[in-house]
Design a protein around this motif. Structure first.
Motif, PDB file in Angstrom:
ATOM      1  N   ILE A  17       0.838  -1.199   0.000  1.00 21.11           N
ATOM      2  CA  ILE A  17       0.000   0.000   0.000  1.00 21.11           C
ATOM      3  C   ILE A  17       0.875   1.252   0.000  1.00 21.11           C
ATOM      4  O   ILE A  17       0.721   2.139  -0.847  1.00 21.11           O
ATOM      5  CB  ILE A  17      -0.934   0.001   1.227  1.00 21.11           C
ATOM      6  CG1 ILE A  17      -1.813  -1.259   1.251  1.00 21.11           C
ATOM      7  CG2 ILE A  17      -1.791   1.262   1.234  1.00 21.11           C
ATOM      8  CD1 ILE A  17      -2.676  -1.399   2.495  1.00 21.11           C
ATOM      9  N   GLU A  18       1.831   1.315   0.926  1.00 21.90           N
ATOM     10  CA  GLU A  18       2.630   2.535   1.072  1.00 21.90           C
ATOM     11  C   GLU A  18       3.586   2.747  -0.099  1.00 21.90           C
ATOM     12  O   GLU A  18       3.910   3.895  -0.429  1.00 21.90           O
ATOM     13  CB  GLU A  18       3.383   2.490   2.394  1.00 21.90           C
ATOM     14  CG  GLU A  18       2.434   2.407   3.592  1.00 21.90           C
ATOM     15  CD  GLU A  18       3.059   2.857   4.891  1.00 21.90           C
ATOM     16  OE1 GLU A  18       3.152   4.074   5.090  1.00 21.90           O
ATOM     17  OE2 GLU A  18       3.452   1.980   5.690  1.00 21.90           O
ATOM     18  N   ALA A  19       4.030   1.669  -0.756  1.00 23.52           N
ATOM     19  CA  ALA A  19       4.940   1.810  -1.896  1.00 23.52           C
ATOM     20  C   ALA A  19       4.268   2.485  -3.081  1.00 23.52           C
ATOM     21  O   ALA A  19       4.949   3.097  -3.918  1.00 23.52           O
ATOM     22  CB  ALA A  19       5.484   0.450  -2.312  1.00 23.52           C
ATOM     23  N   LEU A  20       2.949   2.407  -3.171  1.00 20.71           N
ATOM     24  CA  LEU A  20       2.244   2.993  -4.318  1.00 20.71           C
ATOM     25  C   LEU A  20       2.490   4.489  -4.440  1.00 20.71           C
ATOM     26  O   LEU A  20       2.528   5.034  -5.544  1.00 20.71           O
ATOM     27  CB  LEU A  20       0.742   2.715  -4.202  1.00 20.71           C
ATOM     28  CG  LEU A  20       0.307   1.254  -4.356  1.00 20.71           C
ATOM     29  CD1 LEU A  20      -1.161   1.096  -3.984  1.00 20.71           C
ATOM     30  CD2 LEU A  20       0.551   0.750  -5.769  1.00 20.71           C
ATOM     31  N   PHE A  21       2.687   5.167  -3.312  1.00 22.56           N
ATOM     32  CA  PHE A  21       2.844   6.617  -3.341  1.00 22.56           C
ATOM     33  C   PHE A  21       4.220   7.044  -3.858  1.00 22.56           C
ATOM     34  O   PHE A  21       4.424   8.231  -4.129  1.00 22.56           O
ATOM     35  CB  PHE A  21       2.592   7.195  -1.951  1.00 22.56           C
ATOM     36  CG  PHE A  21       1.178   6.973  -1.473  1.00 22.56           C
ATOM     37  CD1 PHE A  21       0.154   7.796  -1.901  1.00 22.56           C
ATOM     38  CD2 PHE A  21       0.874   5.917  -0.625  1.00 22.56           C
ATOM     39  CE1 PHE A  21      -1.156   7.596  -1.465  1.00 22.56           C
ATOM     40  CE2 PHE A  21      -0.420   5.706  -0.187  1.00 22.56           C
ATOM     41  CZ  PHE A  21      -1.441   6.544  -0.611  1.00 22.56           C
ATOM     42  N   ALA A  22       5.158   6.092  -3.979  1.00 27.78           N
ATOM     43  CA  ALA A  22       6.478   6.412  -4.528  1.00 27.78           C
ATOM     44  C   ALA A  22       6.512   6.276  -6.045  1.00 27.78           C
ATOM     45  O   ALA A  22       7.456   6.752  -6.684  1.00 27.78           O
ATOM     46  CB  ALA A  22       7.541   5.506  -3.896  1.00 27.78           C
ATOM     47  N   LEU A  23       5.499   5.644  -6.641  1.00 26.82           N
ATOM     48  CA  LEU A  23       5.439   5.494  -8.093  1.00 26.82           C
ATOM     49  C   LEU A  23       5.100   6.832  -8.755  1.00 26.82           C
ATOM     50  O   LEU A  23       4.499   7.708  -8.135  1.00 26.82           O
ATOM     51  CB  LEU A  23       4.382   4.466  -8.475  1.00 26.82           C
ATOM     52  CG  LEU A  23       4.725   2.995  -8.287  1.00 26.82           C
ATOM     53  CD1 LEU A  23       3.492   2.130  -8.549  1.00 26.82           C
ATOM     54  CD2 LEU A  23       5.865   2.563  -9.205  1.00 26.82           C
ATOM     55  N   PRO A  24       5.455   6.982 -10.043  1.00 24.88           N
ATOM     56  CA  PRO A  24       5.092   8.213 -10.756  1.00 24.88           C
ATOM     57  C   PRO A  24       3.579   8.419 -10.789  1.00 24.88           C
ATOM     58  O   PRO A  24       2.827   7.539 -11.200  1.00 24.88           O
ATOM     59  CB  PRO A  24       5.652   7.986 -12.166  1.00 24.88           C
ATOM     60  CG  PRO A  24       6.747   6.978 -11.989  1.00 24.88           C
ATOM     61  CD  PRO A  24       6.296   6.087 -10.868  1.00 24.88           C
ATOM     62  N   LYS A  25       3.150   9.584 -10.358  1.00 23.93           N
ATOM     63  CA  LYS A  25       1.729   9.911 -10.293  1.00 23.93           C
ATOM     64  C   LYS A  25       1.130   9.970 -11.693  1.00 23.93           C
ATOM     65  O   LYS A  25       1.747  10.478 -12.625  1.00 23.93           O
ATOM     66  CB  LYS A  25       1.555  11.260  -9.590  1.00 23.93           C
ATOM     67  CG  LYS A  25       0.120  11.624  -9.248  1.00 23.93           C
ATOM     68  CD  LYS A  25       0.090  12.903  -8.435  1.00 23.93           C
ATOM     69  CE  LYS A  25      -1.322  13.240  -7.983  1.00 23.93           C
ATOM     70  NZ  LYS A  25      -1.340  14.474  -7.160  1.00 23.93           N
ATOM     71  N   GLY A  26      -0.070   9.422 -11.839  1.00 20.10           N
ATOM     72  CA  GLY A  26      -0.789   9.516 -13.108  1.00 20.10           C
ATOM     73  C   GLY A  26      -0.358   8.517 -14.159  1.00 20.10           C
ATOM     74  O   GLY A  26      -0.887   8.540 -15.266  1.00 20.10           O
ATOM     75  N   GLU A  27       0.586   7.626 -13.834  1.00 20.34           N
ATOM     76  CA  GLU A  27       1.028   6.604 -14.793  1.00 20.34           C
ATOM     77  C   GLU A  27       0.443   5.245 -14.392  1.00 20.34           C
ATOM     78  O   GLU A  27       0.522   4.860 -13.221  1.00 20.34           O
ATOM     79  CB  GLU A  27       2.555   6.528 -14.828  1.00 20.34           C
ATOM     80  CG  GLU A  27       3.217   7.797 -15.337  1.00 20.34           C
ATOM     81  CD  GLU A  27       4.734   7.670 -15.435  1.00 20.34           C
ATOM     82  OE1 GLU A  27       5.252   6.539 -15.289  1.00 20.34           O
ATOM     83  OE2 GLU A  27       5.398   8.706 -15.652  1.00 20.34           O
ATOM     84  N   PRO A  28      -0.153   4.516 -15.345  1.00 20.87           N
ATOM     85  CA  PRO A  28      -0.737   3.226 -14.993  1.00 20.87           C
ATOM     86  C   PRO A  28       0.313   2.261 -14.469  1.00 20.87           C
ATOM     87  O   PRO A  28       1.475   2.307 -14.855  1.00 20.87           O
ATOM     88  CB  PRO A  28      -1.350   2.727 -16.311  1.00 20.87           C
ATOM     89  CG  PRO A  28      -0.731   3.550 -17.381  1.00 20.87           C
ATOM     90  CD  PRO A  28      -0.325   4.838 -16.774  1.00 20.87           C
ATOM     91  N   PHE A  29      -0.129   1.380 -13.580  1.00 20.52           N
ATOM     92  CA  PHE A  29       0.794   0.446 -12.934  1.00 20.52           C
ATOM     93  C   PHE A  29       0.123  -0.913 -12.779  1.00 20.52           C
ATOM     94  O   PHE A  29      -1.111  -1.024 -12.746  1.00 20.52           O
ATOM     95  CB  PHE A  29       1.200   0.963 -11.545  1.00 20.52           C
ATOM     96  CG  PHE A  29       0.099   0.793 -10.523  1.00 20.52           C
ATOM     97  CD1 PHE A  29       0.055  -0.328  -9.701  1.00 20.52           C
ATOM     98  CD2 PHE A  29      -0.924   1.735 -10.409  1.00 20.52           C
ATOM     99  CE1 PHE A  29      -0.984  -0.494  -8.787  1.00 20.52           C
ATOM    100  CE2 PHE A  29      -1.959   1.572  -9.497  1.00 20.52           C
ATOM    101  CZ  PHE A  29      -1.979   0.448  -8.680  1.00 20.52           C
TER     102      PHE A  29
END
Length: 334
Positions: A95-107
């Motif tokens: 859950i917390e790792a998601l906020f380190a990914l580039p915002k607005g890019e599909p994952f």
């Protein structure tokens, strides 16, 4: 007229890596991704929790050879802070790792104990309509005598967060049967923005953990918290159980094997072949031999002895029976 070939989708892949078993599983994931999907053009992120008050020890991958091999396999290390879970609930890393990914890019998130066994380009992700793994057992909730029913427990959660409970139900399943209710394994999930998905996932998980409805008072949330919050987030964001064709993820394209003894016991021959193929190169073997389950299961042949204990076309229905058989024969490792 032959159908036109679709342009490849561009998205990021996220797995979580930290010192110990997960660093070696991350190597297996990255190696299988490059072997089975050589044309994957997105970025592979290995998210690493950083040291802090919620970790007793430094959780980062410290082995230089493992880090170098992951980089060589195309992975990018992605540091993130543990603000809510940490060592007390490591499943919260996803859950917390998601906020380190580039915002607005599909994952697409995958649990680290996953092999990619086919071409990801064959998976038609609709990133507007999230879903997650349907390869699961009815592990939660556990219904107690004279306690709340499945419907009462799940409805209390949908009501708590203002969600439409009736719209989440599978009308093809009978009332009171666990598959009637939206329930996933959190081994993979995807969406069009990791920050939007992560905020929903986090809000629901913290709400359930810190102030559960009274219908949950008899229910354990460890380790099930992520799998209780996940269907709520998916439903809230317009997803559901049928947004991917069956048989691809957790099928021909990916395999969430969980632990190496379970892989050898129950997965298809093709999965075992992929495992042996991607672990054969010397640069990978040299690092994986430092991980005892890989050393013994893959390189010393113990895995094939486990496989011989089972008929893969007639496996026990419950995973616990498989585990107990492996343990009884002295082959269990994790």
């Amino acid at each position: 007229m032959a159908p036109q070939k679709q342009a490849p989708q561009n998205y990021n892949i996220l797995i979580v890596g930290q010192a110990g078993r997960l660093q070696y599983e991350a190597i297996l994931f990255a190696a299988s991704l490059r072997a089975a999907s050589p044309d994957f053009a997105g970025r592979l992120f290995v998210a690493e929790p950083q040291p802090g008050p919620l970790w007793r020890d430094d959780p980062r991958i410290k082995d230089a050879d493992s880090r170098a091999l992951l980089t060589d396999l195309g992975a990018e290390f992605l540091p993130f802070e543990s603000r809510h879970f940490g060592a007390a609930y490591p499943y919260g890393n996803k859950i917390e790792a998601l906020f380190a990914l580039p915002k607005g890019e599909p994952f697409v998130f995958f649990d680290t104990d996953t092999l990619i066994c086919g071409d990801l380009a064959s998976v038609p992700f609709d990133f507007r309509r999230p879903t997650a793994s349907l390869r699961r057992e009815g592990t939660w909730p556990q219904i107690e005598l004279y306690g709340p029913t499945y419907s009462q427990i799940w409805k209390s959660l949908y009501d708590r967060f203002g969600l439409d409970f009736e719209a989440s139900l599978d009308p093809n399943q009978p009332d009171g049967y666990w598959q009637r209710y939206l329930y996933f394994n959190a081994g993979f999930f995807f969406y069009q923005c990791p920050h939007v998905f992560g905020q929903r996932f986090l809000d629901y998980a913290l709400g359930i953990r810190d102030d559960p409805p009274r219908e949950l008072l008899l229910q354990s949330l460890d380790p099930w918290l992520d799998q209780v919050a996940l269907p709520l987030a998916i439903h809230a964001l317009g997803g559901g159980r049928d947004t991917l064709p069956p048989g691809l993820l957790d099928g021909a394209v990916s395999c969430h094997y969980r632990l190496l003894p379970l892989l050898y016991a129950r997965e298809a021959d093709h999965v075992v072949e992929v495992l042996h193929e991607v672990t054969a190169p010397n640069k990978i073997k040299r690092v994986l031999k430092n991980y005892d389950p890989a050393k013994r299961m893959i390189y010393q042949g113990r895995g094939l002895k486990v496989r011989a204990l089972f008929d893969q076309n007639d496996l026990p229905r419950r995973e616990q029976v498989i585990r107990n058989t492996i343990k009884r024969n002295g082959f269990w490792m994790r």
